[in-house]
Write an enzyme that holds these catalytic residues in place. Structure first.
Site, PDB file in Angstrom:
ATOM      1  N   GLY A 125       0.768  -1.248   0.000  1.00 25.08           N
ATOM      2  CA  GLY A 125       0.000   0.000   0.000  1.00 25.08           C
ATOM      3  C   GLY A 125       0.791   1.285   0.000  1.00 25.08           C
ATOM      4  O   GLY A 125       0.328   2.292  -0.544  1.00 25.08           O
ATOM      5  N   GLU A 127       3.704   4.114   6.165  1.00 24.78           N
ATOM      6  CA  GLU A 127       2.462   3.355   5.980  1.00 24.78           C
ATOM      7  C   GLU A 127       1.495   4.149   5.109  1.00 24.78           C
ATOM      8  O   GLU A 127       1.535   5.377   5.104  1.00 24.78           O
ATOM      9  CB  GLU A 127       1.798   3.117   7.347  1.00 24.78           C
ATOM     10  CG  GLU A 127       1.802   1.680   7.827  1.00 24.78           C
ATOM     11  CD  GLU A 127       0.996   0.706   6.982  1.00 24.78           C
ATOM     12  OE1 GLU A 127       0.859   0.895   5.757  1.00 24.78           O
ATOM     13  OE2 GLU A 127       0.511  -0.275   7.555  1.00 24.78           O
ATOM     14  N   ASP A 134      -5.256   1.966  10.528  1.00 19.32           N
ATOM     15  CA  ASP A 134      -6.680   1.753  10.791  1.00 19.32           C
ATOM     16  C   ASP A 134      -6.803   1.271  12.240  1.00 19.32           C
ATOM     17  O   ASP A 134      -6.857   2.077  13.159  1.00 19.32           O
ATOM     18  CB  ASP A 134      -7.173   0.728   9.759  1.00 19.32           C
ATOM     19  CG  ASP A 134      -8.664   0.475   9.809  1.00 19.32           C
ATOM     20  OD1 ASP A 134      -9.247   0.565  10.891  1.00 19.32           O
ATOM     21  OD2 ASP A 134      -9.258   0.156   8.767  1.00 19.32           O
ATOM     22  N   LYS A 181      -7.003   6.675  10.701  1.00 17.34           N
ATOM     23  CA  LYS A 181      -8.410   6.667  11.132  1.00 17.34           C
ATOM     24  C   LYS A 181      -8.398   6.698  12.658  1.00 17.34           C
ATOM     25  O   LYS A 181      -8.345   5.639  13.297  1.00 17.34           O
ATOM     26  CB  LYS A 181      -9.113   5.392  10.634  1.00 17.34           C
ATOM     27  CG  LYS A 181      -9.263   5.294   9.122  1.00 17.34           C
ATOM     28  CD  LYS A 181     -10.013   4.022   8.743  1.00 17.34           C
ATOM     29  CE  LYS A 181     -10.092   3.831   7.244  1.00 17.34           C
ATOM     30  NZ  LYS A 181     -10.649   2.506   6.876  1.00 17.34           N
ATOM     31  N   VAL A 195     -11.450   3.370   2.108  1.00 15.39           N
ATOM     32  CA  VAL A 195     -10.942   4.191   1.003  1.00 15.39           C
ATOM     33  C   VAL A 195     -10.010   3.386   0.095  1.00 15.39           C
ATOM     34  O   VAL A 195      -9.414   2.393   0.530  1.00 15.39           O
ATOM     35  CB  VAL A 195     -10.198   5.446   1.532  1.00 15.39           C
ATOM     36  CG1 VAL A 195     -11.159   6.414   2.203  1.00 15.39           C
ATOM     37  CG2 VAL A 195      -9.074   5.068   2.492  1.00 15.39           C
ATOM     38  N   ASP A 247      -5.893  -0.465  -1.867  1.00 16.10           N
ATOM     39  CA  ASP A 247      -6.698  -1.316  -2.743  1.00 16.10           C
ATOM     40  C   ASP A 247      -7.976  -1.796  -2.090  1.00 16.10           C
ATOM     41  O   ASP A 247      -8.124  -1.798  -0.865  1.00 16.10           O
ATOM     42  CB  ASP A 247      -5.889  -2.556  -3.153  1.00 16.10           C
ATOM     43  CG  ASP A 247      -5.751  -3.542  -1.993  1.00 16.10           C
ATOM     44  OD1 ASP A 247      -5.321  -3.108  -0.891  1.00 16.10           O
ATOM     45  OD2 ASP A 247      -6.107  -4.723  -2.163  1.00 16.10           O
ATOM     46  N   ARG A 277      -5.231   0.430  -6.740  1.00 14.08           N
ATOM     47  CA  ARG A 277      -3.942   0.994  -6.294  1.00 14.08           C
ATOM     48  C   ARG A 277      -3.408   2.045  -7.258  1.00 14.08           C
ATOM     49  O   ARG A 277      -2.633   2.919  -6.884  1.00 14.08           O
ATOM     50  CB  ARG A 277      -2.886  -0.114  -6.151  1.00 14.08           C
ATOM     51  CG  ARG A 277      -3.182  -1.130  -5.068  1.00 14.08           C
ATOM     52  CD  ARG A 277      -1.944  -1.975  -4.793  1.00 14.08           C
ATOM     53  NE  ARG A 277      -2.230  -3.181  -4.035  1.00 14.08           N
ATOM     54  CZ  ARG A 277      -2.369  -3.242  -2.706  1.00 14.08           C
ATOM     55  NH1 ARG A 277      -2.267  -2.143  -1.981  1.00 14.08           N
ATOM     56  NH2 ARG A 277      -2.609  -4.384  -2.106  1.00 14.08           N
TER      57      ARG A 277
HETATM   58  P1  IMP Z   1      -4.482  -1.878  10.456  1.00 19.46           P
HETATM   59  O1  IMP Z   1      -3.535  -2.997  10.787  1.00 19.46           O
HETATM   60  O2  IMP Z   1      -5.896  -2.189  10.864  1.00 19.46           O
HETATM   61  O3  IMP Z   1      -4.009  -0.535  10.991  1.00 19.46           O
HETATM   62  O4  IMP Z   1      -4.570  -1.719   8.891  1.00 19.46           O
HETATM   63  C1  IMP Z   1      -3.524  -2.125   8.158  1.00 19.46           C
HETATM   64  C2  IMP Z   1      -3.706  -2.282   6.692  1.00 19.46           C
HETATM   65  O5  IMP Z   1      -5.041  -2.536   6.306  1.00 19.46           O
HETATM   66  C3  IMP Z   1      -3.303  -1.009   5.997  1.00 19.46           C
HETATM   67  O6  IMP Z   1      -1.907  -0.957   5.814  1.00 19.46           O
HETATM   68  C4  IMP Z   1      -4.027  -1.172   4.687  1.00 19.46           C
HETATM   69  O7  IMP Z   1      -3.268  -1.967   3.802  1.00 19.46           O
HETATM   70  C5  IMP Z   1      -5.288  -1.903   5.075  1.00 19.46           C
HETATM   71  N1  IMP Z   1      -6.404  -0.947   5.235  1.00 19.46           N
HETATM   72  C6  IMP Z   1      -6.926  -0.426   6.361  1.00 19.46           C
HETATM   73  N2  IMP Z   1      -7.921   0.419   6.114  1.00 19.46           N
HETATM   74  C7  IMP Z   1      -8.032   0.458   4.750  1.00 19.46           C
HETATM   75  C8  IMP Z   1      -8.910   1.175   3.849  1.00 19.46           C
HETATM   76  O8  IMP Z   1      -9.778   1.984   4.208  1.00 19.46           O
HETATM   77  N3  IMP Z   1      -8.699   0.925   2.521  1.00 19.46           N
HETATM   78  C9  IMP Z   1      -7.760   0.068   2.044  1.00 19.46           C
HETATM   79  N4  IMP Z   1      -6.920  -0.605   2.848  1.00 19.46           N
HETATM   80  C10 IMP Z   1      -7.073  -0.413   4.192  1.00 19.46           C
HETATM   81 MG    MG Z   2      -0.730  -1.351   4.078  1.00 18.83          MG
END
Ligand code: IMP
Ligand code: MG
Length: 182
Positions: free
Chosen positions: A51, A105, A109, A137, A159, A165, A171
């Protein structure tokens, strides 16, 4: 039929949310801050694939001090012998001991990914380690994380675009789009 500013990926529709101009501006501001903060520190950026590739490319053009960049992957899987998620770091070839590390990053999220990565990298004794993310977020973060460099905070919407993606698609989009609830 194609409405301007709208796209469909797989089964979902998205509308434009953050135009490219604002994304580039965010990189410009972060690049200036990081360049000032890391003067004489020769930081090593570690960009998380897939990403972060587009953000990493644009941010790097705004860094005007000596620096290095490398790319890694974080893969998480369920350990058969415990209940926890295990996070594996793939592709880190550099010795990060005594280096100033900045993780790049695309989006934080829940924070699971970056938190697990931090725990892993800390054991390798870097001189310092900070997080730079294009998007955050804040309502979703579930870990005690300090994210020092944030391009933009966004609500809890899914998003895509600019590296992010939806099941592999999106992407390549220049702008960030958010899902339209159906
Ligand atoms: P986290 O571990 O929950 O913080 O999220 C990690 C990964 O989930 C990010 O690096 C993204 O690759 C993917 N991700 C989280 N939210 C989104 C979104 O809204 N759209 C697309 N990918 C997301
Ligand atoms: Mg990512």
């Amino acid at each position: 039929m194609n409405t301007p500013g709208r796209i469909t990926l797989h089964d979902k529709s998205f509308e434009i949310n953050i135009p490219e101009r604002q994304l580039l501006q965010a990189s410009e501001i972060l690049g200036a801050r990081i360049s000032a903060d890391y003067k004489d520190k020769k930081p090593l950026f570690l960009a998380i694939l897939n990403g972060a590739f587009m953000f990493a490319a644009d941010l790097m053009k705004e860094i005007n001090i000596p620096c290095e960049i490398s790319f890694l992957r974080v893969s998480s899987y369920q350990d058969m012998y415990s209940t926890g998620q295990v996070t594996e770091v793939i592709g880190l070839k550099e010795d990060i001991r005594n280096r100033h590390i900045i993780i790049l990053e695309d989006i934080v999220d829940t924070g699971h990914t970056v938190y697990a990565l931090l725990q892993n990298l800390i054991t390798k004794e870097p001189a310092s380690i900070k997080i730079a993310t294009l998007l955050l977020k804040p309502d979703c973060v579930q870990h005690p994380l300090q994210v020092k460099y944030i391009g933009k905070s966004i609500p809890n919407d899914f998003v895509v675009g600019y590296g992010l993606d939806y099941n592999g698609l999106g992407r390549n989009l220049r702008d960030i789009y958010k899902v339209i609830a159906d």
